[in-house]
Write an enzyme that holds these catalytic residues in place. Structure first.
Site, short mmCIF file in Angstrom:
data_model
loop_
_atom_site.label_atom_id
_atom_site.label_comp_id
_atom_site.label_asym_id
_atom_site.label_seq_id
_atom_site.Cartn_x
_atom_site.Cartn_y
_atom_site.Cartn_z
N SER A 124 0.82 -1.22 0.00
CA SER A 124 0.00 0.00 0.00
C SER A 124 0.85 1.26 0.00
CB SER A 124 -0.95 -0.01 1.21
OG SER A 124 -0.21 -0.13 2.42
N LYS A 133 7.34 4.11 17.23
CA LYS A 133 5.93 4.50 17.43
C LYS A 133 4.98 3.34 17.22
CE LYS A 133 5.05 4.60 12.84
NZ LYS A 133 3.95 3.98 12.07
N THR A 154 -0.63 6.88 14.60
CA THR A 154 -0.76 5.44 14.69
C THR A 154 -1.43 4.98 15.98
OG1 THR A 154 1.53 5.36 15.49
CG2 THR A 154 1.18 4.90 13.19
N ARG A 177 -2.49 -0.38 11.26
CA ARG A 177 -2.43 -1.83 11.42
C ARG A 177 -1.93 -2.21 12.81
NH1 ARG A 177 -0.44 -1.30 6.06
NH2 ARG A 177 1.74 -1.60 6.69
N GLU A 189 4.44 -3.80 11.44
CA GLU A 189 5.87 -3.80 11.77
C GLU A 189 6.11 -3.80 13.28
OE1 GLU A 189 8.45 -4.23 10.05
OE2 GLU A 189 8.15 -3.53 8.00
#
Length: 330
Positions: free
Chosen positions: A10, A190, A247, A254, A280
């Site tokens: 993406s 983060k 995030t 995600r 991640e």
């Protein structure tokens, strides 16, 4: 000018779309032929950016030589844990002094090495000119032309200025910063805090808890960064506080979604089995936890998340331990 984008997920696709819209010739290197064929025939990357019609200037391919040949800039957007292997595969095709821009955020799990470390270790003899693209940016918003600001971490101020011009559009604003270490650590760390914030939300702990995690997470990030040679002030910028807020609060994150499900009692193995994209922060938690231990840096939130994800600790117990630590000055 030709820009080679390595990685058709993406984020790689979104950056390719943005750059193609500026008139750059974009080669998009993907691993699977059926993905390249589908993008060519439908002008869409349905697996990662459904409903987005891709610019005619984007040429998908699995041919490494065709993708990288004659390129002036090489933009990498592959998962961090596969990055070193990708560099080794492509090194014979990279020219001396190649401009390498990385948009992949993470820390190598086994070694604790950052993205820039891996570039210099694997490509050092071709003297790459390196920059790290980071900051609060969801791919889906970028391709819709929503206002976004990022930062280019680049030790060479002149190259940083050149790259921020290349990557900026009326809706995508690029800054530059010479503190590469701070920029890449903020973008990686983060994700760990975002999982913690998601877990807090999944347990129904509310806005106060999320705000506390963001703030104390920033403190952890800064402590580790300074121990690794970064400037504390960098973490107050786009790749630190900016990306941390996004995030930890954004529904498109995600890593936050992983935390939400952990807080609802779903095992990590099941969460990962059901995900179609890489979060991640799952691997980065292991890497940051190990770095903290090795450098003697206090990382209580990271340690709590490591205990939940890898040691089987109950999320409620982890929260109780965080809230009942010895009291101290901020």
């Amino acid at each position: 000018m030709k820009i080679a984008v390595v990685g058709g997920g993406s984020w790689g696709t979104a950056l390719a779309q943005m750059l193609a819209g500026k008139g750059y010739d974009i080669s998009l290197l993907v691993r699977q032929q059926h993905v390249a064929d589908a993008i060519t025939s439908t002008r869409m990357n349905s697996a990662y950016l459904p409903g987005v019609r891709l610019h005619a200037n984007i040429r998908p391919t699995t041919d490494r030589a065709a993708a990288l040949g004659d390129a002036s800039c090489f933009l990498f957007s592959v998962p961090c844990q596969f990055f070193r292997a990708t560099l080794r595969e492509l090194k014979p095709l990279l020219p001396q002094g190649a401009v390498i821009v990385c948009s992949n955020k993470g820390i190598e799990m086994d070694s604790g090495k950052t993205v820039s470390d891996m570039v210099h270790e694997e490509l050092g003899d071709i003297a790459p000119r390196f920059a790290m693209l980071s900051g609060p940016s969801f791919a889906a918003d970028v391709v819709r032309g929503m206002p976004t600001a990022i930062v280019m971490g680049c030790e060479d101020p002149e190259l940083g200025r050149e790259l921020r011009e290349i990557f900026s559009t009326p809706s995508f604003r690029a800054y530059s910063c010479t503190d590469v270490r701070g920029v890449e650590l903020g973008g990686a760390f983060k994700n760990v805090i975002a999982i913690a914030a998601g877990m807090s939300d999944g347990m129904g702990f509310g806005d106060n808890a999320r705000a506390a995690l963001i703030t104390r997470g920033l403190a952890e990030m800064s402590r580790l960064g300074e121990a690794m040679g970064a400037r504390a002030a960098t973490f107050m910028g786009l790749s630190g506080m900016g990306d941390l807020v996004l995030t930890c609060t954004g529904d498109l994150s995600r890593n936050r979604r992983v935390g939400l499900r952990l807080g609802q009692g779903v095992p990590l193995t099941q969460i990962l089995d059901e995900m179609h994209q890489v979060a991640e922060g799952v691997k980065t938690t292991q890497a940051v936890h190990a770095l903290g231990q090795r450098l003697g840096v206090e990382l209580p939130i990271t340690n709590a998340m490591h205990a939940v994800m890898y040691d089987g600790k109950d999320p409620q117990s982890a929260w109780q331990e965080l809230m009942t630590r010895d009291l101290k000055e901020e």
